[in-house]
Design an enzyme around this catalytic site. Structure first.
Site, PDB file in Angstrom:
ATOM      1  N   VAL A 182       0.820  -1.219   0.000  1.00 11.36           N
ATOM      2  CA  VAL A 182       0.000   0.000   0.000  1.00 11.36           C
ATOM      3  C   VAL A 182       0.854   1.270   0.000  1.00 11.36           C
ATOM      4  O   VAL A 182       0.627   2.184  -0.803  1.00 11.36           O
ATOM      5  CB  VAL A 182      -0.974   0.020   1.205  1.00 11.36           C
ATOM      6  CG1 VAL A 182      -1.814   1.302   1.193  1.00 11.36           C
ATOM      7  CG2 VAL A 182      -1.864  -1.207   1.167  1.00 11.36           C
ATOM      8  N   ARG A 218       8.405  -7.720  -6.743  1.00  9.40           N
ATOM      9  CA  ARG A 218       8.971  -9.069  -6.904  1.00  9.40           C
ATOM     10  C   ARG A 218       7.872 -10.037  -7.369  1.00  9.40           C
ATOM     11  O   ARG A 218       8.088 -10.835  -8.279  1.00  9.40           O
ATOM     12  CB  ARG A 218       9.569  -9.555  -5.568  1.00  9.40           C
ATOM     13  CG  ARG A 218      10.342 -10.862  -5.680  1.00  9.40           C
ATOM     14  CD  ARG A 218      10.905 -11.279  -4.357  1.00  9.40           C
ATOM     15  NE  ARG A 218       9.838 -11.317  -3.346  1.00  9.40           N
ATOM     16  CZ  ARG A 218      10.078 -11.516  -2.048  1.00  9.40           C
ATOM     17  NH1 ARG A 218      11.330 -11.628  -1.605  1.00  9.40           N
ATOM     18  NH2 ARG A 218       9.096 -11.565  -1.181  1.00  9.40           N
ATOM     19  N   ASN A 235      11.317   2.728   7.080  1.00  4.70           N
ATOM     20  CA  ASN A 235      11.773   3.227   8.386  1.00  4.70           C
ATOM     21  C   ASN A 235      13.067   2.541   8.786  1.00  4.70           C
ATOM     22  O   ASN A 235      13.134   1.848   9.796  1.00  4.70           O
ATOM     23  CB  ASN A 235      10.691   2.962   9.454  1.00  4.70           C
ATOM     24  CG  ASN A 235       9.683   4.089   9.533  1.00  4.70           C
ATOM     25  OD1 ASN A 235       9.960   5.210   9.088  1.00  4.70           O
ATOM     26  ND2 ASN A 235       8.508   3.806  10.049  1.00  4.70           N
ATOM     27  N   SER A 253       6.600  10.371   6.203  1.00  4.14           N
ATOM     28  CA  SER A 253       5.660  10.273   7.307  1.00  4.14           C
ATOM     29  C   SER A 253       4.262  10.714   6.904  1.00  4.14           C
ATOM     30  O   SER A 253       4.091  11.678   6.157  1.00  4.14           O
ATOM     31  CB  SER A 253       6.111  11.145   8.482  1.00  4.14           C
ATOM     32  OG  SER A 253       5.160  11.047   9.535  1.00  4.14           O
ATOM     33  N   GLY A 309       1.709   7.927   6.950  1.00  4.24           N
ATOM     34  CA  GLY A 309       0.980   6.674   6.751  1.00  4.24           C
ATOM     35  C   GLY A 309       0.564   6.496   5.290  1.00  4.24           C
ATOM     36  O   GLY A 309       1.038   7.204   4.391  1.00  4.24           O
ATOM     37  N   LYS A 356      13.609  11.239  10.830  1.00  2.00           N
ATOM     38  CA  LYS A 356      12.367  10.454  10.853  1.00  2.00           C
ATOM     39  C   LYS A 356      12.264   9.648  12.138  1.00  2.00           C
ATOM     40  O   LYS A 356      11.192   9.532  12.735  1.00  2.00           O
ATOM     41  CB  LYS A 356      12.296   9.511   9.656  1.00  2.00           C
ATOM     42  CG  LYS A 356      11.084   8.557   9.649  1.00  2.00           C
ATOM     43  CD  LYS A 356       9.741   9.274   9.686  1.00  2.00           C
ATOM     44  CE  LYS A 356       8.554   8.414   9.364  1.00  2.00           C
ATOM     45  NZ  LYS A 356       8.181   7.418  10.405  1.00  2.00           N
ATOM     46  N   HIS A 361      11.286  11.928  14.812  1.00  2.00           N
ATOM     47  CA  HIS A 361       9.847  12.232  14.587  1.00  2.00           C
ATOM     48  C   HIS A 361       9.008  11.160  15.269  1.00  2.00           C
ATOM     49  O   HIS A 361       8.052  11.445  15.996  1.00  2.00           O
ATOM     50  CB  HIS A 361       9.548  12.266  13.087  1.00  2.00           C
ATOM     51  CG  HIS A 361       8.087  12.129  12.760  1.00  2.00           C
ATOM     52  ND1 HIS A 361       7.430  10.910  12.720  1.00  2.00           N
ATOM     53  CD2 HIS A 361       7.140  13.061  12.479  1.00  2.00           C
ATOM     54  CE1 HIS A 361       6.154  11.097  12.436  1.00  2.00           C
ATOM     55  NE2 HIS A 361       5.954  12.395  12.293  1.00  2.00           N
ATOM     56  N   ASN A 362       9.373   9.908  15.068  1.00  2.00           N
ATOM     57  CA  ASN A 362       8.607   8.815  15.667  1.00  2.00           C
ATOM     58  C   ASN A 362       8.749   8.782  17.172  1.00  2.00           C
ATOM     59  O   ASN A 362       7.799   8.460  17.890  1.00  2.00           O
ATOM     60  CB  ASN A 362       9.030   7.481  15.046  1.00  2.00           C
ATOM     61  CG  ASN A 362       8.419   7.287  13.668  1.00  2.00           C
ATOM     62  OD1 ASN A 362       8.199   8.256  12.943  1.00  2.00           O
ATOM     63  ND2 ASN A 362       8.138   6.065  13.315  1.00  2.00           N
ATOM     64  N   GLU A 407       6.444  11.260  18.373  1.00  2.00           N
ATOM     65  CA  GLU A 407       5.103  10.688  18.154  1.00  2.00           C
ATOM     66  C   GLU A 407       4.721   9.781  19.328  1.00  2.00           C
ATOM     67  O   GLU A 407       3.606   9.843  19.854  1.00  2.00           O
ATOM     68  CB  GLU A 407       5.130   9.901  16.839  1.00  2.00           C
ATOM     69  CG  GLU A 407       3.909   9.089  16.482  1.00  2.00           C
ATOM     70  CD  GLU A 407       4.190   8.198  15.276  1.00  2.00           C
ATOM     71  OE1 GLU A 407       4.561   8.731  14.216  1.00  2.00           O
ATOM     72  OE2 GLU A 407       4.044   6.964  15.393  1.00  2.00           O
ATOM     73  N   TYR A 408       5.665   8.964  19.767  1.00  2.00           N
ATOM     74  CA  TYR A 408       5.398   8.074  20.927  1.00  2.00           C
ATOM     75  C   TYR A 408       5.047   8.909  22.153  1.00  2.00           C
ATOM     76  O   TYR A 408       4.093   8.621  22.878  1.00  2.00           O
ATOM     77  CB  TYR A 408       6.643   7.246  21.247  1.00  2.00           C
ATOM     78  CG  TYR A 408       6.860   5.975  20.478  1.00  2.00           C
ATOM     79  CD1 TYR A 408       6.716   5.925  19.094  1.00  2.00           C
ATOM     80  CD2 TYR A 408       7.245   4.805  21.129  1.00  2.00           C
ATOM     81  CE1 TYR A 408       6.961   4.756  18.394  1.00  2.00           C
ATOM     82  CE2 TYR A 408       7.489   3.633  20.446  1.00  2.00           C
ATOM     83  CZ  TYR A 408       7.352   3.608  19.076  1.00  2.00           C
ATOM     84  OH  TYR A 408       7.597   2.433  18.385  1.00  2.00           O
ATOM     85  N   LYS A 467       6.833  -0.935  16.704  1.00  2.00           N
ATOM     86  CA  LYS A 467       7.682  -1.531  15.665  1.00  2.00           C
ATOM     87  C   LYS A 467       9.173  -1.254  15.939  1.00  2.00           C
ATOM     88  O   LYS A 467      10.035  -1.889  15.388  1.00  2.00           O
ATOM     89  CB  LYS A 467       7.292  -1.012  14.297  1.00  2.00           C
ATOM     90  CG  LYS A 467       5.928  -1.517  13.810  1.00  2.00           C
ATOM     91  CD  LYS A 467       5.753  -1.242  12.322  1.00  2.00           C
ATOM     92  CE  LYS A 467       4.375  -1.668  11.848  1.00  2.00           C
ATOM     93  NZ  LYS A 467       3.329  -0.776  12.437  1.00  2.00           N
ATOM     94  N   ARG A 500       4.715   1.616  26.968  1.00  2.00           N
ATOM     95  CA  ARG A 500       4.222   0.603  26.028  1.00  2.00           C
ATOM     96  C   ARG A 500       4.699  -0.796  26.475  1.00  2.00           C
ATOM     97  O   ARG A 500       3.935  -1.752  26.482  1.00  2.00           O
ATOM     98  CB  ARG A 500       4.729   0.879  24.609  1.00  2.00           C
ATOM     99  CG  ARG A 500       4.139   2.151  23.995  1.00  2.00           C
ATOM    100  CD  ARG A 500       4.329   2.172  22.501  1.00  2.00           C
ATOM    101  NE  ARG A 500       3.901   3.422  21.886  1.00  2.00           N
ATOM    102  CZ  ARG A 500       3.753   3.583  20.574  1.00  2.00           C
ATOM    103  NH1 ARG A 500       3.996   2.575  19.746  1.00  2.00           N
ATOM    104  NH2 ARG A 500       3.369   4.751  20.091  1.00  2.00           N
TER     105      ARG A 500
HETATM  106  C1  6PG Z   1       4.592   7.733  10.186  1.00  2.00           C
HETATM  107  C2  6PG Z   1       4.388   6.630  11.226  1.00  2.00           C
HETATM  108  C3  6PG Z   1       4.852   5.301  10.657  1.00  2.00           C
HETATM  109  C4  6PG Z   1       4.376   4.080  11.461  1.00  2.00           C
HETATM  110  C5  6PG Z   1       4.723   4.209  12.885  1.00  2.00           C
HETATM  111  C6  6PG Z   1       4.195   3.046  13.713  1.00  2.00           C
HETATM  112  O1  6PG Z   1       5.406   8.619  10.435  1.00  2.00           O
HETATM  113  O2  6PG Z   1       3.911   7.662   9.165  1.00  2.00           O
HETATM  114  O3  6PG Z   1       5.170   6.954  12.372  1.00  2.00           O
HETATM  115  O4  6PG Z   1       6.255   5.338  10.544  1.00  2.00           O
HETATM  116  O5  6PG Z   1       2.997   3.962  11.380  1.00  2.00           O
HETATM  117  O6  6PG Z   1       6.086   4.234  12.949  1.00  2.00           O
HETATM  118  O7  6PG Z   1       5.226   2.709  14.556  1.00  2.00           O
HETATM  119  P1  6PG Z   1       4.999   1.966  15.934  1.00  2.00           P
HETATM  120  O8  6PG Z   1       4.417   0.621  15.583  1.00  2.00           O
HETATM  121  O9  6PG Z   1       6.389   1.873  16.473  1.00  2.00           O
HETATM  122  O10 6PG Z   1       4.064   2.794  16.757  1.00  2.00           O
END
Ligand code: 6PG
Length: 479
Positions: A17, A38, A107, A133, A135, A187, A190-191, A194-195, A264, A291
């Site tokens: 996707v 592939r 990532n 970033s 999604g 990036k 950024h994540n 985000e957390y 992840k 988490r």
């Molecule tokens: C983004 C998101 C993408 C992913 C998250 C989920 O920037 O579009 O951050 O990279 O959806 O990283 O990551 P987790 O499973 O670690 O929350």
């Protein structure tokens, strides 16, 4: 479809996707896009579903894929980060020529990107690790894009990425971050932010729920907050998620979702990197550990069986005052998390000699990405106005934190007294109080280290390193 003589400006390998949405985004901006997957059936499916959207050159083999690209070739790999990326690089580079560009849009860990960039540079190829970033929807409609790699590669690649990125007042949310791993590092942080952002939101929800607000009422609170300085994608979707009713039970969906958060790994990487760099990111660390703890059933079962404490009932007489206090705590903690994340990027940039422009990072995070927020325009302005040791010292930010801190302290105290865990709010407040403290108990830590390990300590009244003869006459010697 397009004639066989046409050349594509860009090619995408990996048509899950994210990859197919990115390819569609390029095509919707008038670019001819080469496609390879592939499993050819996936390519065929994409052409059936979306082939009429633009100019695609579907290639059954990597050789035909590369041949359909104009020079310098721009190959974007959109596969799950890890060994798969190395495998695709090895397969595709055989068909490329010096000056061509391989882009990794996954990532990937920035150290892997630094390794790959160095190896491919030795073969005359450009390797660009880029954060993408937003999604799946962002990939299709306009992500925030954080490319690293050589400045030369950005000249050939940047205009296309800027074309498909999110825009703010016509400005692309894409900019050159710096050499080798700089893009993937930005990036990663950024994540990490985000957390932290998501942890604070969860704690705000938890405190308001403990005060008796229903999920629907908390949803309304977040919807209202989204009209003010908390205006952001995560606040907006929180209101949506809390509003959602589970069809099977008729209950709020959030109340039937398993309370174990997964990850992840990008948040974990952020904290590992910060530990290496010596940058305090305790808000991000607490969000990663929150988490982990939520996803530790044996520990939680043992805790529930063995430990006593208040029953989380938050007695409040004035709900609106609590809502206002929680908003102040959420905003303040969010600012601290951004301050810590941007401090980490600045420190990494100095360490790896990347030359990352923090104002540019904030500028391209204003739209498209998961942490997009009204606050980012303000952060961009503060860093553009002059170099900051920390975002917290920006005059208007410091003033607002000063006004918000009483409410912030009330929320941490109230939650703690009621037994509602707020590790994120507390960590942010502890950081705020630590960085502004004229004197820290680290002095005692130094004394203890010297007592058991003779690790020496400094003195406030003169330079040098000193040691006390703890097991002797306790006189002090200069080390
Ligand atoms: C983004 C998101 C993408 C992913 C998250 C989920 O920037 O579009 O951050 O990279 O959806 O990283 O990551 P987790 O499973 O670690 O929350």
């Amino acid at each position: 479809m397009t004639s066989s003589t046409a050349k594509a400006q860009v090619g995408v390998i990996g048509l899950a996707v994210m990859g197919s949405n990115l390819a569609r985004n390029f095509a919707s901006h008038g670019h001819t896009v080469a496609l390879y997957n592939r499993t050819t059936a996936r390519t065929d499916e994409m052409m059936v579903a979306y082939g009429a959207e633009g100019a695609f050159l579907a290639a059954p083999t990597l050789e035909e894929f590369v041949d359909s690209l104009e020079r310098p070739r721009r190959v974007i790999i959109m596969v799950k980060a890890g060994m798969g990326t190395d495998a695709v690089i090895e397969q595709v580079k055989e068909h490329l020529e010096p000056g061509d560009i391989i882009v990794d849009g996954g990532n990937a860990h920035f150290e892997d990107t630094r390794r790959r960039e160095k190896a491919l540079r030795a073969e005359g190829l450009h390797f660009v690790g880029t954060g993408i970033s937003g999604g799946e929807e962002g990939a299709l409609k306009g992500p925030s894009i954080m490319p690293g790699g050589s400045r030369e590669s950005y000249e050939a690649l940047g205009p296309l990425l800027e074309d498909i990125s999110a825009k703010v007042d016509g400005e692309p949310c894409c900019a050159y971050m710096g050499p080798d791993g700089a893009g993937h590092f930005v990036k990663m942080v950024h994540n990490g932010i985000e957390y932290a952002d998501m942890q604070f939101i969860a704690e705000a929800y938890d405190v308001l729920s403990a005060a008796g607000l229903s999920a629907a009422e908390v949803s309304d609170v977040f919807r209202e907050w989204n009209t003010g300085d908390l205006d952001s994608y995560l606040i907006e979707i929180t209101s949506e998620v809390l509003d959602q009713v589970d069809a099977a039970t008729g209950r709020p969906l959030v109340e039937v979702i398993t309370d174990a958060a997964e990850q992840k790994g990008t948040g974990r990487w952020t904290v590992q990197s910060a530990l290496e760099l010596g940058v305090p990111v305790n808000t991000i660390a607490e969000s990663v550990f929150a988490r982990s703890t939520s996803g530790h059933p044996a520990l939680r079962s043992a805790g529930q069986a063995a430990l006593s404490g208040p029953d989380r009932a938050l007695e409040v007489t004035d709900r609106q005052s609590l809502v206002d206090d929680v908003r102040a705590a959420l905003w303040s903690a969010k600012v601290v998390a951004y301050a810590q994340g941007l401090d980490q990027i600045r420190t990494a940039s100095e360490t790896y000699d990347w030359g990352v422009d923090i104002a540019e990072v904030a500028r391209i995070w204003r739209a498209g990405c998961i942490i997009r927020a009204r606050l980012l325009e303000r952060i961009r302005g503060e860093y553009a106005a002059g170099d900051l040791t920390t975002l917290l010292e920006a005059e208007s930010i410091a003033a607002e934190l000063g006004q918000a801190q009483d409410a912030w302290r009330r929320v941490v105290a109230l939650a703690t007294t009621a037994g509602v865990p707020v590790p994120g709010f507390s960590a942010a407040l502890a950081y705020y109080d630590t960085v502004r403290a004229p004197r820290l108990p680290a002095a005692l830590v130094q004394g203890l280290r010297d007592f058991f390990g003779a690790h020496t300590y400094g003195r406030t009244d003169r330079p040098g390193a000193f040691h006390t003869l703890w097991s002797g006459d306790r006189s002090e010697v200069e080390a």
